[in-house]
Scaffold this motif. Sequence first.
Motif, PDB file in Angstrom:
ATOM      1  N   VAL A  19      -4.085  -3.707   5.184  1.00 17.35           N
ATOM      2  CA  VAL A  19      -2.581  -3.075   4.548  1.00 17.35           C
ATOM      3  C   VAL A  19      -3.001  -3.197   3.365  1.00 17.35           C
ATOM      4  O   VAL A  19      -2.428  -2.105   2.942  1.00 17.35           O
ATOM      5  CB  VAL A  19      -1.441  -4.082   4.487  1.00 17.35           C
ATOM      6  N   ALA A  20      -4.100  -3.902   2.009  1.00 17.60           N
ATOM      7  CA  ALA A  20      -4.104  -3.563   1.040  1.00 17.60           C
ATOM      8  C   ALA A  20      -5.035  -2.665   0.475  1.00 17.60           C
ATOM      9  O   ALA A  20      -4.800  -1.490  -0.277  1.00 17.60           O
ATOM     10  CB  ALA A  20      -4.190  -4.727   0.238  1.00 17.60           C
TER      11      ALA A  20
ATOM     12  N   ALA B 114      -3.232   0.968   1.850  1.00 17.81           N
ATOM     13  CA  ALA B 114      -1.933   0.941   0.593  1.00 17.81           C
ATOM     14  C   ALA B 114      -2.071   2.452   0.597  1.00 17.81           C
ATOM     15  O   ALA B 114      -0.616   2.788   0.345  1.00 17.81           O
ATOM     16  CB  ALA B 114      -1.700  -0.143  -0.263  1.00 17.81           C
ATOM     17  N   GLU B 115      -2.745   2.582  -0.502  1.00 21.12           N
ATOM     18  CA  GLU B 115      -2.840   4.569  -1.247  1.00 21.12           C
ATOM     19  C   GLU B 115      -3.459   5.268  -0.129  1.00 21.12           C
ATOM     20  O   GLU B 115      -4.762   4.516   0.647  1.00 21.12           O
ATOM     21  CB  GLU B 115      -3.348   3.995  -2.761  1.00 21.12           C
TER      22      GLU B 115
ATOM     23  N   LEU C 176       2.851  -3.106   8.915  1.00 24.08           N
ATOM     24  CA  LEU C 176       2.590  -4.601   8.331  1.00 24.08           C
ATOM     25  C   LEU C 176       3.304  -5.302   9.386  1.00 24.08           C
ATOM     26  O   LEU C 176       3.331  -6.213  10.514  1.00 24.08           O
ATOM     27  CB  LEU C 176       3.081  -4.938   7.013  1.00 24.08           C
TER      28      LEU C 176
ATOM     29  N   GLY D  43      10.631 -11.306   1.274  1.00 27.36           N
ATOM     30  CA  GLY D  43      10.075 -11.328  -0.092  1.00 27.36           C
ATOM     31  C   GLY D  43       9.810  -9.668  -0.252  1.00 27.36           C
ATOM     32  O   GLY D  43       8.835  -9.485  -0.863  1.00 27.36           O
ATOM     33  N   PHE D  44       9.366  -9.349   0.998  1.00 29.34           N
ATOM     34  CA  PHE D  44       9.998  -7.706   0.819  1.00 29.34           C
ATOM     35  C   PHE D  44      11.139  -7.291   0.339  1.00 29.34           C
ATOM     36  O   PHE D  44      10.912  -6.144   0.362  1.00 29.34           O
ATOM     37  CB  PHE D  44       9.750  -7.100   2.765  1.00 29.34           C
TER      38      PHE D  44
ATOM     39  N   PRO E 161       4.208  -2.133   1.978  1.00 30.65           N
ATOM     40  CA  PRO E 161       4.613  -3.469   0.767  1.00 30.65           C
ATOM     41  C   PRO E 161       3.956  -3.277  -0.365  1.00 30.65           C
ATOM     42  O   PRO E 161       3.838  -4.032  -1.391  1.00 30.65           O
ATOM     43  CB  PRO E 161       5.405  -4.467   1.551  1.00 30.65           C
ATOM     44  N   ALA E 162       2.537  -3.331   0.118  1.00 31.61           N
ATOM     45  CA  ALA E 162       0.976  -3.109  -0.356  1.00 31.61           C
ATOM     46  C   ALA E 162       0.862  -1.973  -1.469  1.00 31.61           C
ATOM     47  O   ALA E 162       0.622  -2.629  -2.800  1.00 31.61           O
ATOM     48  CB  ALA E 162       0.196  -3.694   0.104  1.00 31.61           C
ATOM     49  N   SER E 163       1.657  -1.363  -1.249  1.00 35.80           N
ATOM     50  CA  SER E 163       1.385  -0.193  -2.065  1.00 35.80           C
ATOM     51  C   SER E 163       2.397   0.256  -3.321  1.00 35.80           C
ATOM     52  O   SER E 163       3.287  -0.562  -3.474  1.00 35.80           O
ATOM     53  CB  SER E 163       2.460   1.672  -1.756  1.00 35.80           C
ATOM     54  N   ARG E 164       1.600   0.895  -4.358  1.00 35.08           N
ATOM     55  CA  ARG E 164       2.750   0.974  -5.472  1.00 35.08           C
ATOM     56  C   ARG E 164       3.751   2.377  -5.413  1.00 35.08           C
ATOM     57  O   ARG E 164       4.887   2.098  -6.299  1.00 35.08           O
ATOM     58  CB  ARG E 164       1.232   1.708  -6.946  1.00 35.08           C
TER      59      ARG E 164
ATOM     60  N   TYR F 148       5.559   1.792  -3.379  1.00 36.91           N
ATOM     61  CA  TYR F 148       7.046   1.240  -1.732  1.00 36.91           C
ATOM     62  C   TYR F 148       8.124   0.657  -2.593  1.00 36.91           C
ATOM     63  O   TYR F 148       8.888   0.736  -2.541  1.00 36.91           O
ATOM     64  CB  TYR F 148       6.244  -0.476  -1.477  1.00 36.91           C
ATOM     65  N   LEU F 149       7.843   1.322  -4.479  1.00 36.44           N
ATOM     66  CA  LEU F 149       9.484   0.210  -5.339  1.00 36.44           C
ATOM     67  C   LEU F 149       9.026   1.094  -6.417  1.00 36.44           C
ATOM     68  O   LEU F 149       9.874   0.193  -7.353  1.00 36.44           O
ATOM     69  CB  LEU F 149       9.571  -1.235  -5.495  1.00 36.44           C
TER      70      LEU F 149
END
Lengths: 815, 109
Positions: free
Chosen positions: A45-46, A49-50, A175, A721-722, A773-776, A778-779
């Motif tokens: 998933v990491a 991520a991008e 994920l 955590g998410f 959730p591993a992507s920059r 995501y948030l």
Amino acid sequence: MTPARAGTAAAALVLGVLGGLSLAAPGSLPRLGPFLDPAHGVFAVARTAELPAHALADIPHLGAPVEVRYDARGVPHIFAAGELDAIRALGYVVARDRLFQLELQARAGAGTLTELVGARALPLDQETRALGLPDAAERSLAALGDTTRGRRLIEAYADGVNAWIDQLARAQLPLEYRLLGRRPARWAPENALHLFNRMGWVLTQSDLERRKAAAAALVGPAAADFLYPVESPLQEPIQPSGLGAPRAGTEPVPEPGPPAPDTVLAMEPAGAPASDHALGSNNWAVGPRRSATGHALLAGDPHLELTLPSIWYEAHLVVPDSLDVHGVTIPGAPAIVIGFTRQLAWTFTNVEADLQDRWLEVVDDATRPARYRLDGTWRPLRTRVETYRGPGGAVLAVDTLRFTHRGPLTRGADGRWVSLRWTVLEAAPALDALAAAARAADARAWLATMRAWAAPPQNLLVADRAGHIALRSTGRFPRRPTARGDHYLRGDTSATDWAGDWTVAEMPQAQDPPQGFVASANQQPVDPAEFPRYLGAGWLSPWRALRINALLRSHDTVTVDDMRRFQTDPRSAAAERFVPAFLAAAAARAGSDTLARAAALLAEWNGEFTVDNRRAVLFEAAVDALQERLWDELAGDGTGSRRAVPRPALVLAWRLLAVPASKWWDHPSTSRVEDRDDVLAEALVAAYHAVRERHGDPAGDGWRWGAVRTVSIPHLLHLPGFGAGGLAVQGGSTTLNPVTAGGGFGASWRMVVELGDSVRAWGTYPGGQSGNPASRRYLDRLPLWVEGDLAPLTSPGTVGAVGESSAALTLRPAP
Amino acid sequence: MSRAFVLVALALAFAAGTWVGGWLGVVAVALAAPWLLRTLQPVTLGLGAAVAWLGLIAAADDGGSLGRLLSRLGGLFGVPGWALVVVAVLYAFLLAWSTARLAEGLRTR
């Protein structure tokens, strides 16, 4: 046993345990080996991520290649030769970033969540199906036919989503699927209908009849009518009244009376709060005469439940000489839902109309009815068997649903059978209208196209480059022979059935009004003094409407930055009315040191819900304490476990400020007779004690508003955590940027558009474009949203104009 | 042959095995390697698998994505994020060691 044999036995044991945990999932945990596998398991998933710098994919039925360029904010700019190709590409890019969300939201509307997450979702699925939502989606699909524009749109979208699913590498599996041990299901075209039905449920579900009956069971029908008024006591309607100021109702306030007979239907659930604290959305536009640049300006911020990933996904679609639209879509919707073109911009707020009526039916069998009585004859009930399955296909439950000609029939808590008629179940989403409106040349044409919009009804706001602004509460509003829809109706006669719909001309609306602006914030759309037809009851509090109208009236040269600042304006129209009342009551009931201290602290407040403010907390606590005390007649059986909750509670409290000796102020549990000032003073003292106990000294940081009231945005599955929590934002429960206790609702998208020689827009939403959730991504938009700031929304007209893109994607017709 | 060289070679083999066959690839390599180099100890094989998985996990990072993922997973399972890496590496070690040790025991019976 020799050491060698012991070692072999130990190895066998270890291998057995690891192998067992890797081949079969223990409980709700994923299988250990596949989950930990760093090449294909959770760590992949990491790696995915991008978005890759360049990608190529084939899509079935694509007419011509489509180029997609992602900008630095992760927004896909889609350049297609035809509209259906653009929609195919939209389905593909949304699936690429939000695949799990797509499936989860569609299943929520289809009532098949159990097939994805297991038996824990069974009650939700049963509710969805009992309301008739999947049944309605099937009928909508059939009504669409095979060749309509709407059908082609949802099929094109499905082409794109399924192309991504079919090409999905193991490492690209989101994920959530890994945690659930599931694979994505293929996307069915009707999922778009399930999605909009679910939105219809979120935006129009109401239990007004039950609430009112519960209140009548406590304080009588006249008082119940006061608690859920057809006419809001404070009028600042969407359709400008021409008064230039809010209008306060002057009708007599009914006192609480004896319980009404035959009102034994279910009351509020245990633990319901005394206040409604209902939320909504904002939109407004100013015409050229009131804007600093002489161009029309538009702002919108729909308030919804906040989740990660966000309900919104930003995209820009370009089809030469046909379509150039930028904005946000909901994953699963084959269109930009809110946005702007080169000519105009639009946004929505929800019309809080009453779109559901309930009939008490006479049936032939109290436990398993097969027929119902209508106009002196027995009619057969239509039945539908619903089967609920788990992730492995095992049957979890089977329900038999019954329908009258009005809609689904359910059994109430008191054993009576109630049928529901609901416009959402009868109106196919006008997806084609939404798509076609993006090609409109001006505001008038846009509104004309959106006449087809039926449900959920929306306050459609549009502004164009010619300087026109317009707002219309659009949707299907039933004509009721009974005049009202806020009480249970007799089911054994067709005389109570709906008789057609409002015409477009009858809908509340305003185009280029003399005041130079239009605004909506879910308040009662039209002042009943002007148009006394029933549209609903128990309207949302008009505090936000009052505030935005006050701001717009006081600014005659509004700038883009003003529009942005207004969206998170820290002042409250409720506070402006209640603070003087609290202070006057404290002066009238002087004598207690605590009351004097509390009043002095409240008097220090500047009326703003800014993050660093140290007095807003006292006001919010005082308002809550006031409502606990004021509505004590609604505490039900005396245990406090059941109660009716008025709506709009705080507006009704404000109405009662003008009736200081009303019986509502008196506490039934005491021997003395309390009046308004007694209760206000009590509430202020109680609030002071509560805030001191919880947050310490008034001079300390514990009283900082940003420390007291924060926003939390959970993951769609509420995975610890998410999500993102503890976000200090500017706003209170009655401000334009509402922040309530628990803080899971709020502005899901903020947009400001200037319609000048060219169209310029700014916007953001809390979250990011990626569901990974591993992507920059995501948030990455969250800090801007917390600050109340907006990012420029750039809309390049050609691939070459995109400039530096973060990723490129080429979609080709599948061979 | 130096111990370091053997370890690197084993790590590459385990990484390739994992890439092709997932966690079962670790079992396959742990079974096959001793046939090629009979002096290999099960512990050495375990270390090779652990290094391979550690390397694959590190290689999954894309501009901080691994840290973000570990942080969120740590929140989900109620442990520090790095603990998940330890669990994964320990899993690989134990899987390779136990497979090799069992195979060795059966071979020498």
